[in-house]
Design a protein around this motif. Structure first.
Motif, PDB file in Angstrom:
ATOM      1  N   MET A   1       0.820  -0.934   0.008  1.00 16.00           N
ATOM      2  CA  MET A   1      -0.065  -0.219  -0.114  1.00 16.00           C
ATOM      3  C   MET A   1       0.139   1.425  -0.115  1.00 16.00           C
ATOM      4  SD  MET A   1      -3.100   1.064   2.481  1.00 16.00           S
ATOM      5  CE  MET A   1      -4.548   0.335   1.818  1.00 16.00           C
ATOM      6  N   TYR A   2       1.165   2.030   0.784  1.00 17.12           N
ATOM      7  CA  TYR A   2       2.468   3.061   1.525  1.00 17.12           C
ATOM      8  C   TYR A   2       3.623   2.857   2.295  1.00 17.12           C
ATOM      9  CZ  TYR A   2      -1.813   5.445  -0.629  1.00 17.12           C
ATOM     10  OH  TYR A   2      -3.284   6.093  -1.083  1.00 17.12           O
ATOM     11  N   PRO A   3       4.637   1.372   1.868  1.00 21.19           N
ATOM     12  CA  PRO A   3       5.932   0.938   2.814  1.00 21.19           C
ATOM     13  C   PRO A   3       5.742   1.970   2.861  1.00 21.19           C
ATOM     14  CG  PRO A   3       5.164   0.000   0.891  1.00 21.19           C
ATOM     15  CD  PRO A   3       4.617   0.543   0.639  1.00 21.19           C
ATOM     16  N   MET A   4       6.508   2.855   2.235  1.00 17.65           N
ATOM     17  CA  MET A   4       7.236   3.830   2.873  1.00 17.65           C
ATOM     18  C   MET A   4       6.543   4.595   3.216  1.00 17.65           C
ATOM     19  SD  MET A   4       8.539   6.051   0.176  1.00 17.65           S
ATOM     20  CE  MET A   4       9.879   7.688  -0.309  1.00 17.65           C
ATOM     21  N   TYR A   5       5.364   4.805   4.044  1.00 18.58           N
ATOM     22  CA  TYR A   5       5.203   5.369   5.207  1.00 18.58           C
ATOM     23  C   TYR A   5       4.860   4.658   6.341  1.00 18.58           C
ATOM     24  CZ  TYR A   5       5.516   9.039   1.031  1.00 18.58           C
ATOM     25  OH  TYR A   5       5.822   9.833  -0.042  1.00 18.58           O
ATOM     26  N   GLY A   6       5.052   3.506   6.369  1.00 15.97           N
ATOM     27  CA  GLY A   6       4.506   2.424   7.463  1.00 15.97           C
ATOM     28  C   GLY A   6       3.268   2.761   7.157  1.00 15.97           C
ATOM     29  N   VAL A   7       3.144   2.163   6.119  1.00 16.62           N
ATOM     30  CA  VAL A   7       1.399   2.012   5.955  1.00 16.62           C
ATOM     31  C   VAL A   7       1.158  -0.058   4.823  1.00 16.62           C
ATOM     32  CG1 VAL A   7      -1.021   2.867   5.224  1.00 16.62           C
ATOM     33  CG2 VAL A   7       0.106   4.327   6.956  1.00 16.62           C
ATOM     34  N   ARG A   8       0.792  -0.401   5.742  1.00 14.80           N
ATOM     35  CA  ARG A   8       0.953  -1.893   5.169  1.00 14.80           C
ATOM     36  C   ARG A   8      -0.834  -2.247   4.887  1.00 14.80           C
ATOM     37  NH1 ARG A   8       4.947  -1.809   8.295  1.00 14.80           N
ATOM     38  NH2 ARG A   8       4.585  -2.488   9.403  1.00 14.80           N
ATOM     39  N   GLU A   9      -1.289  -3.058   3.905  1.00  8.27           N
ATOM     40  CA  GLU A   9      -2.811  -3.225   4.020  1.00  8.27           C
ATOM     41  C   GLU A   9      -2.943  -4.758   4.776  1.00  8.27           C
ATOM     42  OE1 GLU A   9      -4.250  -4.415   0.269  1.00  8.27           O
ATOM     43  OE2 GLU A   9      -2.766  -3.346  -0.746  1.00  8.27           O
ATOM     44  N   ILE A  10      -3.562  -5.042   4.737  1.00 12.99           N
ATOM     45  CA  ILE A  10      -4.006  -6.223   6.056  1.00 12.99           C
ATOM     46  C   ILE A  10      -4.827  -7.023   6.286  1.00 12.99           C
ATOM     47  CG2 ILE A  10      -4.362  -7.180   8.737  1.00 12.99           C
ATOM     48  CD1 ILE A  10      -3.678  -4.265  10.013  1.00 12.99           C
ATOM     49  N   ASP A  11      -4.792  -8.344   6.009  1.00  5.22           N
ATOM     50  CA  ASP A  11      -5.247  -9.452   5.397  1.00  5.22           C
ATOM     51  C   ASP A  11      -6.593  -9.464   5.239  1.00  5.22           C
ATOM     52  OD1 ASP A  11      -5.270 -11.293   6.578  1.00  5.22           O
ATOM     53  OD2 ASP A  11      -3.766 -12.186   5.811  1.00  5.22           O
ATOM     54  N   ARG A  12      -8.082 -10.098   5.480  1.00  5.19           N
ATOM     55  CA  ARG A  12      -9.342 -10.003   5.412  1.00  5.19           C
ATOM     56  C   ARG A  12      -9.517 -10.514   6.819  1.00  5.19           C
ATOM     57  NH1 ARG A  12     -14.882 -10.509   3.382  1.00  5.19           N
ATOM     58  NH2 ARG A  12     -15.823 -11.452   4.208  1.00  5.19           N
ATOM     59  N   ARG A  13      -8.660 -11.988   7.147  1.00  5.10           N
ATOM     60  CA  ARG A  13      -8.334 -13.192   7.940  1.00  5.10           C
ATOM     61  C   ARG A  13      -7.762 -11.981   9.245  1.00  5.10           C
ATOM     62  NH1 ARG A  13      -4.817 -18.273   8.638  1.00  5.10           N
ATOM     63  NH2 ARG A  13      -6.398 -18.915  10.984  1.00  5.10           N
ATOM     64  N   GLU A  14      -7.065 -11.072   8.849  1.00  6.12           N
ATOM     65  CA  GLU A  14      -6.511 -10.554   9.840  1.00  6.12           C
ATOM     66  C   GLU A  14      -6.932  -9.344  10.414  1.00  6.12           C
ATOM     67  OE1 GLU A  14      -2.926  -9.283  13.017  1.00  6.12           O
ATOM     68  OE2 GLU A  14      -4.046 -10.613  12.968  1.00  6.12           O
ATOM     69  N   CYS A  15      -8.073  -8.525   9.658  1.00  2.00           N
ATOM     70  CA  CYS A  15      -8.671  -7.671   9.489  1.00  2.00           C
ATOM     71  C   CYS A  15      -9.903  -8.372  10.374  1.00  2.00           C
ATOM     72  CB  CYS A  15     -10.147  -7.246   8.506  1.00  2.00           C
ATOM     73  SG  CYS A  15      -8.441  -6.037   7.529  1.00  2.00           S
ATOM     74  N   LEU A  16     -10.642  -9.074  10.491  1.00  2.00           N
ATOM     75  CA  LEU A  16     -11.771  -9.603  10.971  1.00  2.00           C
ATOM     76  C   LEU A  16     -11.342 -10.421  12.444  1.00  2.00           C
ATOM     77  CD1 LEU A  16     -13.476 -11.835   8.474  1.00  2.00           C
ATOM     78  CD2 LEU A  16     -13.931  -9.421   9.148  1.00  2.00           C
ATOM     79  N   ARG A  17      -9.368 -10.675  12.650  1.00  2.00           N
ATOM     80  CA  ARG A  17      -9.810 -10.671  13.666  1.00  2.00           C
ATOM     81  C   ARG A  17      -9.377  -9.587  14.575  1.00  2.00           C
ATOM     82  NH1 ARG A  17      -5.515 -10.261  17.296  1.00  2.00           N
ATOM     83  NH2 ARG A  17      -3.865  -9.611  15.676  1.00  2.00           N
ATOM     84  N   LEU A  18      -8.295  -8.671  14.320  1.00  3.25           N
ATOM     85  CA  LEU A  18      -8.417  -7.085  14.906  1.00  3.25           C
ATOM     86  C   LEU A  18      -9.971  -6.904  15.205  1.00  3.25           C
ATOM     87  CD1 LEU A  18      -5.358  -5.971  12.298  1.00  3.25           C
ATOM     88  CD2 LEU A  18      -5.356  -6.534  15.425  1.00  3.25           C
ATOM     89  N   LEU A  19     -11.281  -6.619  14.248  1.00  2.00           N
ATOM     90  CA  LEU A  19     -11.815  -5.693  14.951  1.00  2.00           C
ATOM     91  C   LEU A  19     -12.785  -6.340  15.981  1.00  2.00           C
ATOM     92  CD1 LEU A  19     -13.772  -4.158  12.978  1.00  2.00           C
ATOM     93  CD2 LEU A  19     -15.079  -5.687  11.907  1.00  2.00           C
ATOM     94  N   ALA A  20     -12.771  -7.638  15.859  1.00  2.00           N
ATOM     95  CA  ALA A  20     -13.227  -8.937  17.724  1.00  2.00           C
ATOM     96  C   ALA A  20     -12.548  -7.895  18.906  1.00  2.00           C
ATOM     97  CB  ALA A  20     -12.901  -9.801  16.999  1.00  2.00           C
ATOM     98  N   THR A  21     -11.085  -7.415  18.622  1.00  2.00           N
ATOM     99  CA  THR A  21     -10.790  -6.516  19.597  1.00  2.00           C
ATOM    100  C   THR A  21     -11.427  -4.703  19.228  1.00  2.00           C
ATOM    101  OG1 THR A  21      -8.558  -5.234  18.508  1.00  2.00           O
ATOM    102  CG2 THR A  21      -8.745  -7.861  19.154  1.00  2.00           C
TER     103      THR A  21
END
Length: 150
Positions: A1-21
């Protein structure tokens, strides 16, 4: 995504895991043709749908029922410049099945003010996107540091 700026994409599975927290998220919808954002407590159902509880008399009911909405939650620690953000986009529908309603009354999210006339919305996760900001592990390490307020 924008790795140079410290921003990376998260896959769907990890997104849902984080969302649950996350304890609170934001519903993004339109109100009088303008964008509107409302913070709400929520939970993820077993099928990964976002479930929100609100009063049946809330203006939110007419604004989002059967509409495509976005739902966003995040955890950001500016002190260590890291965190994550997840956006779920999908159609919001009122739960009308009596058995599902009773199940959610017992195990679903709590609203800011519970009333006898609460309803539940489901937002089907048609599109799930997320970004990791900086080094997410720093956020989790910061939580374990005594006296660190997040």
């Amino acid at each position: 995504m924008y790795p140079m700026y410290g921003v990376r994409e998260i896959d769907r599975r990890e997104c849902l895991r984080l969302l649950a927290t996350a304890p609170v998220g934001r519903i993004v919808h339109t109100c009088h043709a303008l964008p509107a954002v409302l913070p709400v407590p929520f939970c993820l159902d077993a099928d990964s749908a976002v479930v929100v509880r609100t009063s049946a008399t809330s203006q939110l009911v007419s604004a989002i029922d059967r509409a495509v909405v976005a739902f966003q939650a995040d955890e950001v620690d500016p002190a260590v410049r890291s965190g994550w953000s997840v956006v779920v986009t999908g159609r919001a529908t009122v739960v009308t099945d009596p058995a599902e309603y009773e199940r959610l009354r017992g195990s679903g999210p709590r609203s800011w003010r519970t009333s006898r006339h609460d309803i539940f919305f489901r937002i089907e996760p048609e599109l799930v996107t997320g970004t990791e900001l900086g080094e997410r592990r720093r956020v989790h390490e910061a939580r374990r540091t005594p006296g660190n307020v997040m």
